[in-house]
Design an enzyme around this catalytic site. Structure first.
Site, PDB file in Angstrom:
ATOM      1  N   TYR A 104       0.934  -1.258  -0.047  1.00 30.06           N
ATOM      2  CA  TYR A 104      -0.128   0.060   0.176  1.00 30.06           C
ATOM      3  C   TYR A 104       0.742   1.175  -0.079  1.00 30.06           C
ATOM      4  CZ  TYR A 104      -3.382  -3.296   1.768  1.00 30.06           C
ATOM      5  OH  TYR A 104      -4.007  -4.469   1.682  1.00 30.06           O
ATOM      6  N   LYS A 156      22.219  -7.296  20.433  1.00 26.12           N
ATOM      7  CA  LYS A 156      20.982  -6.831  21.185  1.00 26.12           C
ATOM      8  C   LYS A 156      20.342  -8.247  21.271  1.00 26.12           C
ATOM      9  CE  LYS A 156      18.311  -3.989  23.491  1.00 26.12           C
ATOM     10  NZ  LYS A 156      18.789  -3.291  24.776  1.00 26.12           N
ATOM     11  N   ASP A 166      23.391  -1.160  23.974  1.00 23.71           N
ATOM     12  CA  ASP A 166      23.288   0.045  24.835  1.00 23.71           C
ATOM     13  C   ASP A 166      24.500  -0.042  25.763  1.00 23.71           C
ATOM     14  OD1 ASP A 166      22.060  -2.468  25.364  1.00 23.71           O
ATOM     15  OD2 ASP A 166      20.256  -1.405  26.582  1.00 23.71           O
ATOM     16  N   ASP A 198      28.058   0.721  12.703  1.00 22.28           N
ATOM     17  CA  ASP A 198      27.980   1.944  11.913  1.00 22.28           C
ATOM     18  C   ASP A 198      27.779   3.068  13.201  1.00 22.28           C
ATOM     19  OD1 ASP A 198      27.697   4.065  10.322  1.00 22.28           O
ATOM     20  OD2 ASP A 198      25.892   3.377   9.277  1.00 22.28           O
ATOM     21  N   ASP A 224      30.786   6.074  14.977  1.00 21.31           N
ATOM     22  CA  ASP A 224      30.487   7.399  15.065  1.00 21.31           C
ATOM     23  C   ASP A 224      30.936   7.930  16.664  1.00 21.31           C
ATOM     24  OD1 ASP A 224      29.686   7.617  12.597  1.00 21.31           O
ATOM     25  OD2 ASP A 224      28.210   9.096  12.974  1.00 21.31           O
TER      26      ASP A 224
HETATM   27  N1  GGG Z   1      32.785   8.347   3.478  1.00 25.06           N
HETATM   28  C1  GGG Z   1      31.519   7.728   2.718  1.00 25.06           C
HETATM   29  C2  GGG Z   1      30.412   8.294   3.113  1.00 25.06           C
HETATM   30  O1  GGG Z   1      29.970   9.154   2.750  1.00 25.06           O
HETATM   31  N2  GGG Z   1      29.924   7.776   4.454  1.00 25.06           N
HETATM   32  C3  GGG Z   1      28.711   8.426   4.976  1.00 25.06           C
HETATM   33  C4  GGG Z   1      27.738   7.229   5.261  1.00 25.06           C
HETATM   34  O2  GGG Z   1      26.438   7.535   5.652  1.00 25.06           O
HETATM   35  N3  GGG Z   1      27.989   6.181   5.298  1.00 25.06           N
HETATM   36  C5  GGG Z   1      27.125   4.936   5.734  1.00 25.06           C
HETATM   37  C6  GGG Z   1      28.000   3.716   5.816  1.00 25.06           C
HETATM   38  O3  GGG Z   1      29.070   3.876   6.025  1.00 25.06           O
HETATM   39  O4  GGG Z   1      27.295   2.960   5.721  1.00 25.06           O
END
Ligand code: GGG
Length: 354
Positions: A145, A189, A222, A246, A250
């Site tokens: 949908y 998790k 977590d 991912d 960061d």
């Molecule tokens: N340096 C590559 C880039 O643009 N990374 C940004 C990003 O969102 N990467 C997602 C990922 O690493 O899976």
């Protein structure tokens, strides 16, 4: 003299500003070690999308396949949905070349301030190993949908025993090779996700049994996030799924001072295909074109490329040049609290490489 062919995809936004410094560092480091690079530049990304409706042309993967490695800048543009840019270039390259190990080191360089109180240079030294070809980023799902009020979206995670086993084994091998804290932390998790993540836990235990000299720890994601802040010095190699790693990478970049210092390698450890090297950061449209992006994450990614091509001495030269510039503290982009421009930081690194 040996020549390596490197595919270069600057991509979007600041990607176009950080790739040239990395190419210059590669060329300079290689000269000292009797190696040359033949760069093949590919102008793929958002501009290609605006012109042709796709991030890269049909046959792009065939052009990359014969190269020795790929150097990537960033993907993403404010006028294109992020899932289009990511699924149009970065994720297909990772999967096509079975770059199943995404390696993301986080090191607190002397002279760089961590946002965590009381941490000195060298106190934080960990590597996030991210499963890179399946998990939560598998392109499996759909809409029912679509665009109607009763719309349903299904996004399926894919976890295979083979996929988990090979990334976990890669993490243990890396802990042995690093020879530092000899510790592997597995992140899941599995209290909430009782199928995929318990398969991960069982596989982790089985592989761990092959490495009696390596200490292990299993954390829920977590708790892992909390402990990256509370006790970052205890982590050595951290292995987790595509999504969890991912996110955690960061965080690990932030606690060592800046996303601008976070390199990464997308490796095919079996060397059947080219591996790809890229900064962890994205296209950063807010600062793109201003000449102030930190080039060091990409320069350090180039060092990982050198390591992969078995030029360890050249890789150490590049890393040492970056470390020296950071320790001196004169050339610093705004993400590190300085006012230097990208070009000044690049020149400072190149000077050290001389
Ligand atoms: N340096 C590559 C880039 O643009 N990374 C940004 C990003 O969102 N990467 C997602 C990922 O690493 O899976």
């Amino acid at each position: 003299m040996k020549t390596f062919t490197i595919a270069v995809i600057p991509g979007d936004g600041v990607g176009r500003e950080v790739v040239p410094p990395a190419k210059r560092a590669l060329e300079k480091a290689a000269r000292k070690h009797d190696v040359t690079f033949a760069f093949q530049d590919f102008d793929w990304g958002a501009e290609h999308f605006f012109r042709w409706g796709s991030m890269m042309p049909a046959g792009a993967l065939d052009l990359l396949a014969p190269c020795d490695a790929i150097l990537l800048g960033a993907v993403g543009h404010p006028d294109i949905p992020d899932h289009t840019t990511l699924n149009g270039m970065l994720l297909p390259i990772r999967r096509a070349f079975d770059q199943y190990a995404n390696v993301r080191p986080a090191y607190l360089y002397p002279g760089v301030a961590s946002p965590l109180a009381g941490r000195q240079g060298g106190d934080i030294d960990m590597v996030i190993v991210r499963e890179n070809t399946e998990g939560e980023y598998a392109p499996v799902g759909g809409f029912v949908y679509h665009n109607q009020p009763e719309e349903i979206a299904i996004q399926t995670s894919v976890f295979t025993r083979r996929g988990i086993e090979r990334i976990v084994r890669f993490a243990f091998d890396l802990a042995v090779k690093r020879g530092k804290k000899k510790r592997v932390t597995s992140v899941t998790k599995s209290n909430a996700q009782g199928y995929s993540m318990t398969l991960w836990d069982r596989t982790f235990r089985e592989v761990a049994a092959e490495f009696p000299g390596i200490e292990t720890e299993s954390l829920l994601v977590d708790a892992a996030a909390m402990n990256f802040v509370r006790r970052p010095q205890t982590f050595d190699v951290v292995v987790g799924s595509n999504l969890f790693s991912d996110i955690l990478s960061d965080l690990s970049a932030a606690i060592v001072g800046s996303m601008g210092l976070a390199p990464s390698a997308n490796l095919d450890p079996l060397r059947r295909f080219p591996s790809m090297f890229e900064p962890v950061h994205g296209s950063a449209p807010d600062i793109a074109g201003k000449g102030i992006v930190n080039p060091l994450a990409t320069v350090l990614s180039a060092a990982m490329l050198l390591d992969h091509l078995e030029m360890a001495d050249a890789a150490r030269d590049v890393e040492n040049a970056v470390a020296a510039v950071l320790a001196e503290g004169h050339a610093r982009t705004p993400d590190l609290g300085g006012s230097s421009r990208t070009e000044e930081v690049t020149e400072a690194v190149l000077e050290k490489l001389a």
